[in-house]
Every structure is written in C-alpha cells, then in structure tokens.
Design a protein around this motif. Structure first.
Motif, PDB file in Angstrom:
ATOM      1  N   LYS A 142       0.855  -1.180   0.000  1.00  0.00           N
ATOM      2  CA  LYS A 142       0.000   0.000   0.000  1.00  0.00           C
ATOM      3  C   LYS A 142       0.896   1.238   0.000  1.00  0.00           C
ATOM      4  O   LYS A 142       1.678   1.440   0.929  1.00  0.00           O
ATOM      5  N   ILE A 143       0.766   2.045  -1.043  1.00  0.00           N
ATOM      6  CA  ILE A 143       1.609   3.232  -1.154  1.00  0.00           C
ATOM      7  C   ILE A 143       1.042   4.377  -0.329  1.00  0.00           C
ATOM      8  O   ILE A 143      -0.146   4.662  -0.374  1.00  0.00           O
ATOM      9  N   THR A 159       0.554   2.986  -8.784  1.00  0.00           N
ATOM     10  CA  THR A 159      -0.844   2.598  -8.582  1.00  0.00           C
ATOM     11  C   THR A 159      -1.578   2.442  -9.908  1.00  0.00           C
ATOM     12  O   THR A 159      -2.343   1.487 -10.108  1.00  0.00           O
ATOM     13  N   ALA A 160      -1.333   3.367 -10.828  1.00  0.00           N
ATOM     14  CA  ALA A 160      -1.976   3.289 -12.147  1.00  0.00           C
ATOM     15  C   ALA A 160      -1.522   2.058 -12.911  1.00  0.00           C
ATOM     16  O   ALA A 160      -2.285   1.489 -13.703  1.00  0.00           O
ATOM     17  N   ALA A 161      -0.287   1.613 -12.670  1.00  0.00           N
ATOM     18  CA  ALA A 161       0.232   0.427 -13.359  1.00  0.00           C
ATOM     19  C   ALA A 161      -0.556  -0.822 -12.992  1.00  0.00           C
ATOM     20  O   ALA A 161      -0.550  -1.813 -13.743  1.00  0.00           O
ATOM     21  N   GLN A 211      -7.773   9.169  -4.944  1.00  0.00           N
ATOM     22  CA  GLN A 211      -8.565   8.770  -3.783  1.00  0.00           C
ATOM     23  C   GLN A 211      -7.947   7.571  -3.076  1.00  0.00           C
ATOM     24  O   GLN A 211      -7.916   7.515  -1.836  1.00  0.00           O
ATOM     25  N   ALA A 212      -7.451   6.616  -3.834  1.00  0.00           N
ATOM     26  CA  ALA A 212      -6.837   5.424  -3.242  1.00  0.00           C
ATOM     27  C   ALA A 212      -5.621   5.794  -2.400  1.00  0.00           C
ATOM     28  O   ALA A 212      -5.420   5.257  -1.299  1.00  0.00           O
ATOM     29  N   LYS A 218      -4.703   7.923   5.073  1.00  0.00           N
ATOM     30  CA  LYS A 218      -5.617   8.001   6.217  1.00  0.00           C
ATOM     31  C   LYS A 218      -5.545   6.728   7.057  1.00  0.00           C
ATOM     32  O   LYS A 218      -5.530   6.782   8.299  1.00  0.00           O
ATOM     33  N   LEU A 219      -5.486   5.575   6.398  1.00  0.00           N
ATOM     34  CA  LEU A 219      -5.383   4.310   7.123  1.00  0.00           C
ATOM     35  C   LEU A 219      -4.092   4.258   7.920  1.00  0.00           C
ATOM     36  O   LEU A 219      -4.072   3.812   9.071  1.00  0.00           O
TER      37      LEU A 219
END
Length: 259
Positions: A142-143, A159-161, A211-212, A218-219
C-alpha cells in the motif's frame, strides 16, 4: 491565615491534575475543564501548583511522562480498533494494491511504503526473498506518498500500473531507478517494463487513483503510524521501520504458531 473551603478540601495531587488538564486534555480526553471553576478557584489552583513545582520540579516531569503514557495507550487502543475495523481492507488485495507471494497464503504482511523512502528500498528485497522462501506468506503493498510531490507522482505511476497488472514491476523499476523521476522517465520506464506508457500517464490522472492514495494515508494515520516503512502482520501486529529478513521470518513463525 484561614484557608477557604476550596483550599481546605483540595489535595495537591488533585490540584496539579486539574491544572495539567489544561495542557493535556487533548491527549487523554478525561481531564476536568477549568471552565467549571471560578476565577478565584483557578488562581488558587495555579498558586498551589506553582509552590509545589518550586519545592519539587520533578512533579512536572512526572506529569509529562504520565501524559505521554496516556497518549501511547490511546494510540495503541485506537490502532487495535482500526485493525479490527479494517480487517477486510488489510487482508485482501484491492485493485489499487500490489502483492507478491502465494495468493492463498495464510500469513499476510501489509507494507505501507513511500517509493522515495530509502528504508523502504532497503526492506523490499527482504520481503521478496521471504515470499520466495516461504510459500505461506503473501505481501500486500500500500503506497503512502508522504515525502513530497515527487512521492505523489511516483505513487500515482505505480498505482496506475495496477490497471495493466504491472504494479510490482513498476514499483521495483521506479524504486531501483537512479534517474530523476518525471512523467517522461515514468513513460520510458513503463515502456521498458512492457506496459503502455501513454495509457499509464493518462491513468495516473484518474480521480480514483488520487482517492486510493488518500485512503492509504488516512489508514496509516488511523493506525497511529508516523513513517515508512511500516508492516502489519496478520492484521494483529504493527512493526514500524525497516526490519531484516531474519527478523521477518522469526515474526512470521511466531505469529503462525499463535494461530
């Protein structure tokens, strides 16, 4: 001199606790508000505590230590609740995550990482080696781009990859690169990894990607983690900072034996 009823009934520890509440209320949330006292009563509390500090300055140190302990306990309780609430998020690979290892592995490590973090770069080979040696381990990535705008750019590219099933190869290529990472180098790296560079650049602009990444950060914060890398083992143990292969293996073995 005759003491007021308030002075006669207020013990020193309570007086200091009430005053400390002014400073430490945000940490514990349980201190009594001084708004409940008259100006004269507040003045008396301050006077009592001031005299006590003159006689024993360690009282203030003890109060700070107590506040820090309360803060640590609060963070631990909050992290435990977040782990329980976010079990599905942490246990499963989301469309914007990457993973290595056996998809059906019983032991799951979630790594929060920033692609520019030198310690994240150091721990990555250890994680790769671990899943090669232990087929019962899966690592989910998770980035969390917390090191500036260039981190955000690289995080969006990785992430887009995922939309081209290229999360991990893009992650490794970017983190191994010695070049300055720009949109042009991202496109070149993507093409070198047999991905569609033009499509990747376009996908990076998607609102869902942004958003991701925001959700990941946030997490991370909700878990009380302040930096990267950070590992969550089997949704039960949080390990901040880089750890060695041997340490990882020992932790996994211990967590497996606890099941």
């Amino acid at each position: 001199m005759t003491k007021s009823l308030f002075q006669r009934n207020l013990h020193l520890p309570l007086a200091f606790t009430l005053l400390a509440g002014v400073f430490f209320m945000p940490l514990s949330g349980h201190a009594q508000s001084t708004d409940q006292f008259t100006p004269q009563q507040r003045k008396e509390i301050v006077s009592i505590v001031r005299d006590a500090l003159k006689n024993d300055p360690t009282i203030l140190e003890d109060a700070v230590i107590a506040a820090q302990k309360a803060r640590t306990q609060q963070k631990a309780e909050s992290a435990t609740k977040t782990l329980a609430d976010k079990k599905n998020v942490l246990n499963n690979v989301l469309p914007t995550d990457g993973f290595i290892g056996n998809p059906d592995a019983k032991n799951v490590i979630v790594e929060f990482f920033d692609p520019r973090c030198p310690y994240c770069k150091k721990v990555l080979p250890e994680l790769i080696q671990l899943v090669k040696d232990d087929k019962n381990v899966k690592v989910i990535f998770k980035i969390v781009p917390i090191l500036g705008e260039n981190s955000v750019l690289q995080a969006k590219a990785i992430t887009a990859a995922a939309r081209q099933n290229g999360y991990v190869v893009m992650m490794k290529a970017i983190m191994d690169s010695k070049e300055e990472i720009t949109e042009d180098t991202i496109k070149t790296i993507a093409n070198q990894q047999k991905l569609d560079g033009d499509r990747l650049i376009q996908d990076m602009k998607a609102a869902s990607i942004t958003q991701a990444l925001e959700d990941n950060v946030k997490l991370l914060r909700d878990l009380g983690i302040d930096g990267t890398p950070a590992l969550v083992i089997n949704v039960s143990k949080i390990i901040p900072g880089a750890v060695s292969y041997d340490t990882l293996k020992t932790i996994i073995q211990n967590k497996a034996s606890d099941k």
